[in-house]
Design a protein around this motif. Structure first.
Motif, PDB file in Angstrom:
ATOM      1  N   CYS A 287       0.833  -1.206   0.000  1.00 41.24           N
ATOM      2  CA  CYS A 287       0.000   0.000   0.000  1.00 41.24           C
ATOM      3  C   CYS A 287       0.867   1.255   0.000  1.00 41.24           C
ATOM      4  CB  CYS A 287      -0.826   0.084   1.276  1.00 41.24           C
ATOM      5  SG  CYS A 287      -1.892  -1.299   1.528  1.00 41.24           S
ATOM      6  N   VAL A 288       0.242   2.357  -0.422  1.00 39.76           N
ATOM      7  CA  VAL A 288       0.883   3.659  -0.282  1.00 39.76           C
ATOM      8  C   VAL A 288       0.101   4.446   0.764  1.00 39.76           C
ATOM      9  CG1 VAL A 288       1.529   5.795  -1.439  1.00 39.76           C
ATOM     10  CG2 VAL A 288       1.645   3.617  -2.683  1.00 39.76           C
ATOM     11  N   PHE A 289       0.820   4.936   1.761  1.00 37.92           N
ATOM     12  CA  PHE A 289       0.211   5.723   2.830  1.00 37.92           C
ATOM     13  C   PHE A 289       0.573   7.190   2.661  1.00 37.92           C
ATOM     14  CE2 PHE A 289       0.301   1.486   4.581  1.00 37.92           C
ATOM     15  CZ  PHE A 289      -0.858   1.404   5.333  1.00 37.92           C
ATOM     16  N   SER A 290      -0.057   7.996   3.478  1.00 33.71           N
ATOM     17  CA  SER A 290       0.254   9.425   3.475  1.00 33.71           C
ATOM     18  C   SER A 290       1.712   9.659   3.854  1.00 33.71           C
ATOM     19  CB  SER A 290      -0.650  10.130   4.485  1.00 33.71           C
ATOM     20  OG  SER A 290      -0.162  11.435   4.713  1.00 33.71           O
ATOM     21  N   ASP A 291       2.347  10.640   3.215  1.00 32.96           N
ATOM     22  CA  ASP A 291       3.697  11.008   3.641  1.00 32.96           C
ATOM     23  C   ASP A 291       3.650  12.301   4.447  1.00 32.96           C
ATOM     24  OD1 ASP A 291       3.140  12.869   1.736  1.00 32.96           O
ATOM     25  OD2 ASP A 291       4.966  12.573   0.564  1.00 32.96           O
ATOM     26  N   GLY A 292       2.453  12.751   4.746  1.00 29.36           N
ATOM     27  CA  GLY A 292       2.299  13.926   5.596  1.00 29.36           C
ATOM     28  C   GLY A 292       2.675  15.246   4.941  1.00 29.36           C
ATOM     29  N   ALA A 293       2.905  15.206   3.626  1.00 29.08           N
ATOM     30  CA  ALA A 293       3.355  16.435   2.962  1.00 29.08           C
ATOM     31  C   ALA A 293       2.222  17.444   2.770  1.00 29.08           C
ATOM     32  CB  ALA A 293       3.987  16.098   1.619  1.00 29.08           C
ATOM     33  N   PRO A 295      -1.653  19.182   3.838  1.00 25.73           N
ATOM     34  CA  PRO A 295      -2.609  19.336   4.941  1.00 25.73           C
ATOM     35  C   PRO A 295      -3.676  18.239   4.828  1.00 25.73           C
ATOM     36  CG  PRO A 295      -2.660  21.248   3.450  1.00 25.73           C
ATOM     37  CD  PRO A 295      -1.604  20.337   2.949  1.00 25.73           C
ATOM     38  N   PRO A 296      -4.117  17.679   5.957  1.00 26.88           N
ATOM     39  CA  PRO A 296      -5.027  16.525   5.921  1.00 26.88           C
ATOM     40  C   PRO A 296      -6.196  16.688   4.952  1.00 26.88           C
ATOM     41  CG  PRO A 296      -4.484  17.080   8.178  1.00 26.88           C
ATOM     42  CD  PRO A 296      -3.810  18.107   7.324  1.00 26.88           C
ATOM     43  N   LEU A 302      -5.713  10.202   3.447  1.00 28.37           N
ATOM     44  CA  LEU A 302      -6.340  10.330   4.755  1.00 28.37           C
ATOM     45  C   LEU A 302      -7.836  10.482   4.567  1.00 28.37           C
ATOM     46  CD1 LEU A 302      -4.001  12.838   6.640  1.00 28.37           C
ATOM     47  CD2 LEU A 302      -4.062  10.341   6.822  1.00 28.37           C
ATOM     48  N   ILE A 303      -8.568   9.997   5.544  1.00 25.14           N
ATOM     49  CA  ILE A 303     -10.021  10.120   5.473  1.00 25.14           C
ATOM     50  C   ILE A 303     -10.520  10.452   6.881  1.00 25.14           C
ATOM     51  CG2 ILE A 303     -10.484   7.661   5.922  1.00 25.14           C
ATOM     52  CD1 ILE A 303     -12.675   7.874   3.773  1.00 25.14           C
ATOM     53  N   GLU A 308     -11.866  12.124  13.270  1.00 27.18           N
ATOM     54  CA  GLU A 308     -10.405  12.008  13.280  1.00 27.18           C
ATOM     55  C   GLU A 308      -9.892  11.639  11.894  1.00 27.18           C
ATOM     56  OE1 GLU A 308      -8.043   9.637  16.158  1.00 27.18           O
ATOM     57  OE2 GLU A 308      -9.889   9.845  17.351  1.00 27.18           O
ATOM     58  N   TRP A 309      -8.666  12.059  11.592  1.00 26.21           N
ATOM     59  CA  TRP A 309      -8.069  11.691  10.307  1.00 26.21           C
ATOM     60  C   TRP A 309      -7.450  10.315  10.421  1.00 26.21           C
ATOM     61  CZ3 TRP A 309      -9.484  14.222   6.221  1.00 26.21           C
ATOM     62  CH2 TRP A 309      -9.906  15.554   6.364  1.00 26.21           C
ATOM     63  N   GLN A 310      -7.897   9.408   9.545  1.00 22.14           N
ATOM     64  CA  GLN A 310      -7.396   8.042   9.599  1.00 22.14           C
ATOM     65  C   GLN A 310      -6.770   7.688   8.255  1.00 22.14           C
ATOM     66  OE1 GLN A 310      -9.755   5.284  11.491  1.00 22.14           O
ATOM     67  NE2 GLN A 310     -10.601   6.789  12.903  1.00 22.14           N
ATOM     68  N   PRO A 311      -5.858   6.701   8.259  1.00 20.38           N
ATOM     69  CA  PRO A 311      -5.205   6.324   6.998  1.00 20.38           C
ATOM     70  C   PRO A 311      -6.218   5.808   5.968  1.00 20.38           C
ATOM     71  CG  PRO A 311      -4.133   5.259   8.877  1.00 20.38           C
ATOM     72  CD  PRO A 311      -5.361   5.932   9.401  1.00 20.38           C
ATOM     73  N   ASN A 312      -6.009   6.189   4.730  1.00 26.86           N
ATOM     74  CA  ASN A 312      -6.847   5.737   3.624  1.00 26.86           C
ATOM     75  C   ASN A 312      -5.896   5.359   2.489  1.00 26.86           C
ATOM     76  OD1 ASN A 312      -9.226   5.347   2.129  1.00 26.86           O
ATOM     77  ND2 ASN A 312      -9.126   7.429   1.285  1.00 26.86           N
ATOM     78  N   PRO A 313      -5.141   4.271   2.694  1.00 26.66           N
ATOM     79  CA  PRO A 313      -4.052   3.972   1.760  1.00 26.66           C
ATOM     80  C   PRO A 313      -4.556   3.557   0.380  1.00 26.66           C
ATOM     81  CG  PRO A 313      -4.353   2.166   3.306  1.00 26.66           C
ATOM     82  CD  PRO A 313      -5.269   3.261   3.758  1.00 26.66           C
ATOM     83  N   ALA A 314      -3.675   3.707  -0.617  1.00 29.01           N
ATOM     84  CA  ALA A 314      -3.963   3.176  -1.950  1.00 29.01           C
ATOM     85  C   ALA A 314      -3.331   1.797  -2.020  1.00 29.01           C
ATOM     86  CB  ALA A 314      -3.354   4.076  -3.017  1.00 29.01           C
TER      87      ALA A 314
END
Ligand code: ARG
Length: 588
Positions: A287-293, A295-296, A302-303, A308-314
């Motif tokens: 999967c690809v996750f957020s790199d935080g670059a 804003p949410p 992120l979803i 709350e902001w939770q991971p929404n990976p591809a």
């Protein structure tokens, strides 16, 4: 140079004289939204003044003092907070009609810097009928491609058909155990659809069927000759269906590189993304996750859930090792970059794929950070087609509406309209008119609303000879052609000089001048509906002109000048409609 470009060039010189260090690229002249105030206007001085903390009206006054546009303008006025409004001289308007009249480009110019643009559109799935929704991607993508081409860009159209994926496991079982050869002969797509539905239902009831389907798919992917042959046959049969519809719609593609074309490249994509640390393993999948670059709010990985902001990976590789739609699109984009080096890649699909493309583009930027400024990527999405009840458009029995059937019904309804209106023309001719009007009506109904809003599919509305419809515009064109037939003049006998004096002549001519600006806006924002509105307004200007300015009953220069307006209006209508993929007829 077109008239507004001349004005722009002079405006830039005047700005440079007042503010020698000002950036000039953004200084622009545009048609005035309200013609009571002028024909063209600029709002650029206000932005310049703001950056420099100057008084905008003072800046406008200083620029005006240096502005030399007397050849073209009756007057230039400062308005509002610092607009400049230009009013054109009739002589300048007449002059601007000359070159297009003699066969030069019709009020547009070729892009100064041509770009290579890949347009990914239509992209139906194999073994399924093309349905009404496919008109959207097909009509929008085709219209955008045509506009880009006319403006001098290098366009590459690519039909990314869905010819790979889990559905083939089910289809293979269906083909091997339930195929009705006679039905396949008669209606291949119908039969494949039946097989798919049957096995899909079976698999829901019986896990063994699901497991068998998975195994058939694995065999296909491993290159099993029997499965490969059946799969190829399914693609061939589907392509025949696609081609029949594209032929009816007058749409062609430079390439049809379906999903399966990228299959050999998928492993390497996953590997590279993993090695680069862009993708990572997570519960057996990759999967690809957020790199935080970002804003949410703008981060596609992120979803927001329960505040709350939770991971929404591809997902790019499933637990069983299979790649998916996202992996294929990554490989596709890499291929396009490698082979075509495009400046721009646009994808025309349903709005429901927005997250997919936001993730795709984000992964791409992380994978090729150096290309972000070099290759623009855009998702040109659209809304749904609704039935008259405001719900997604379906047949009475709740099935999706087949595109081929819609086109046939459009033609037969148009045939009735034509027969009522012109019973005297031969049946063969009425059939041809019905074909052009029917397909045109369906396309135009799709292209004329803002693509991002849903629209209601209405036969009455789209086939009406009044209002913003294809038949109305096609009829306007045919009516102008009939003026020429009656007058007996051909275009070669049109005059070299002419005069326009009546207010309705002048507004029609001024509207003609803005054709190219409209096309540029269509290309910049990927919105063919701008062209539809433009053409509808053009027909309106023409109707007012024709009402108040007799053409054939007038004489001398007046008659000739009015014929020039008729000629140019008909050419712009024809060119504009052809950019929308819509044909015209000399007689209706
Ligand atoms: N086949 C897909 C569908 O029917 C559309 C493909 C669009 N193009 C792409 N490169 N993803 O939804």
């Amino acid at each position: 140079m077109r008239l507004h470009q001349e004005l722009e060039a002079r405006l830039r010189s005047a700005v440079a004289a007042v503010l020698p260090d000002a950036p000039l690229a953004g200084v622009a002249v545009r048609p005035c939204p309200d013609t009571r105030f002028g024909d063209y206007q600029t709002n650029s001085l206000m932005a310049l003044a703001k950056e420099r903390k100057m008084n905008p009206r003072q800046l406008a006054t200083d620029v005006l003092a240096k502005l030399e546009v007397a050849e073209w303008c009756e007057g230039v006025e400062i308005a509002g907070a610092g607009f400049l409004n230009f009013r054109l001289k009739p002589s300048a308007i007449c002059h601007a009609l000359l070159d297009p009249l003699r066969g030069g480009p019709l009020f547009f110019s070729l892009a100064a810097v041509p770009r290579t643009v890949v347009v990914d559109f239509s992209s139906p799935n194999v073994a399924k009928p093309m349905h009404i929704g496919h008109i959207r991607s097909t009509a929008l993508g085709d219209a955008l491609s045509r506009v880009f081409r006319l403006l001098g860009h290098r366009v590459i159209t690519d039909n990314h058909i869905g010819d790979w994926g889990t559905q083939f496991g089910l289809l293979l079982i269906g083909w091997k155990s339930h195929l009705d050869s006679a039905a396949l002969e008669r209606d291949p797509i119908g039969e494949m659809e039946r097989l798919y539905k049957k096995v899909n239902a079976d698999s829901e009831a019986d896990p063994q069927v699901r497991e068998n389907a998975r195994q058939e798919l694995v065999k296909l992917q491993a290159g099993d000759p029997e499965n490969l042959a059946i799969w190829r046959r399914m693609i061939e049969l589907s392509q025949v269906q696609f081609d029949t519809i594209y032929h009816r719609l007058g749409v062609t593609f430079d390439h049809t590189l379906g999903e399966s074309f990228y299959n050999p490249r998928l492993k390497a994509v996953v590997q590279e993304l993993t090695e680069k640390g862009i993708a990572q393993e997570s519960r057996g999948a990759i999967c690809v996750f957020s790199d935080g670059a970002l804003p949410p709010k703008e981060d596609p990985f992120l979803i927001q859930k329960d505040g709350e902001w939770q991971p929404n990976p591809a997902l790019i590789q499933k637990g069983d090792g299979a790649a998916n739609y996202a992996t294929t699109d990554l490989a596709t984009l890499a291929y396009r970059w490698e082979v075509w080096k495009p400046d721009e890649v646009i994808y025309v699909t349903d709005g429901r794929q927005q997250l997919h493309f936001r993730q795709l583009f984000a992964i791409w930027r992380r994978w090729h950070p150096g290309l972000a400024d070099r290759m623009r990527v855009a998702h040109v999405w659209f809304g749904s087609i609704l039935g008259e009840d405001g719900k997604p458009f379906k047949t009475r029995s709740g099935e999706t509406v087949k595109l081929g059937e819609v086109l046939t019904e459009a033609e037969s309804r148009a045939f009735e309209v034509v027969t009522q209106k012109s019973p005297e023309i031969s049946e063969a001719e009425r059939r041809e008119v019905a074909r052009v009007v029917g397909t045109g009506a369906v396309k135009y109904a799709d292209l004329s609303p803002n693509r991002q809003s849903d629209y209601v599919f209405s036969w009455e509305k789209m086939l009406s000879l009044q209002g913003n419809t294809a038949p109305y515009l096609q009829y306007a064109f045919a009516r102008i052609r009939s003026i020429f037939r009656k007058s007996g003049v051909g275009i070669h006998s049109l005059p070299a000089t002419f005069t326009l004096t009546h207010a309705d002549e002048l507004s029609l001519a001024k509207h003609l001048l803005t054709f190219g600006i409209t096309l540029e806006a269509v290309a910049a924002e990927y919105r063919p509906n701008y062209l539809c509105s433009y053409l509808y307004e053009l027909a309106g200007h023409f109707a007012r002109f024709y009402e108040s300015c007799p053409v054939l009953k007038s004489e001398g220069v007046e008659r000739e000048s009015r014929l020039v307006l008729c000629e140019l209006t008909s050419r712009v209508l024809k060119q504009g409609l052809s950019l929308l993929g819509i044909e015209v007829l000399e007689q209706m």
